[in-house]
Design a protein around this motif. Sequence first.
Motif, PDB file in Angstrom:
ATOM      1  N   HIS A  40       0.841  -1.196   0.000  1.00 20.69           N
ATOM      2  CA  HIS A  40       0.000   0.000   0.000  1.00 20.69           C
ATOM      3  C   HIS A  40       0.876   1.246   0.000  1.00 20.69           C
TER       4      HIS A  40
ATOM      5  N   GLN B 288      -2.969   3.420  -2.412  1.00 16.90           N
ATOM      6  CA  GLN B 288      -3.844   2.279  -2.676  1.00 16.90           C
ATOM      7  C   GLN B 288      -3.004   1.004  -2.705  1.00 16.90           C
ATOM      8  N   TRP B 289      -3.689  -0.132  -2.701  1.00 12.22           N
ATOM      9  CA  TRP B 289      -2.982  -1.412  -2.751  1.00 12.22           C
ATOM     10  C   TRP B 289      -2.474  -1.661  -4.162  1.00 12.22           C
TER      11      TRP B 289
END
Length: 282
Positions: free
Chosen positions: A137, A183-184
């Motif tokens: 992440h 974000q991942w």
Amino acid sequence: MSDPKAEVPDACSDTSALLALLVLVAAAYVVATAITGLCVGVAEGRRRRGVGHRRWFAVAVVGVAAPWALATYVAGYGTGRLLKPPAIDTSWADGRDAARRTLEFLALGGQPGPVSTPGFLIEEPVHLDAQLHYARHYSTTVTYQQTSALAFGSAAFVTGALLANAVGNSSVRSRAERLARPQWREHQLTRVVLTPTRTWCHSSGRWLSFDHAAVMEYHLDAHGVVLLFADSEPLRLTGPAAWLHAVLFAYFRFGAPALTTATFLMPVRAGHSGSQAVTGDR
């Protein structure tokens, strides 16, 4: 001067061609919607879902707009009910059961045994070797280009061209901002190896090492685990073996007493999914 009578056949020919095209499009629409209804019906019937999957408004709309599609859906649903249901993936339940049994065994004074790790050589013993989904992440920098419009003509044309260009640039900028935000990322199925002090992940052809002592928070949910570090991007491991990773991490990081006190192991001890976190030293 042209003969008006000579233009009549051409007009009729154009009308016939347009009518034939419309009939072809309508027939293709009917066939496509009928096949879609049949496929959806078979799939839902095989999964033993209720008719329409309780989407009554959608069923009513389809029945009015495309009754043939609703008919093929009903036929497909009946066919699907006669088929064998799809096999249920029990790997998640098996993984949770294995984690629970391991926790109970270690809590009673048992010792984790080593596992074989072909192709992975290290001095420490290995206690978990599994395939898990890996992700990190973080945010990133995304570059994009804006376009400039140069239009000539009426005021309305120029205004429309400039407006279209502004909308396009705004869309590109919004997409870049969306891609750049945290974000991942790096989603991949990878090999994960756990030793008493580290978790190793084989990512993009190389082994990445994550020191258990550097973990600031450890989260466990119904699908996997998340490890938070002070000076590195969070790591998420998802898959049936993730809960076993949580049990072994707690045992080696905090000792056997953590098996009965660590809050993030509550779902394992209770035998159901949940979401808890541990910070600091338990």
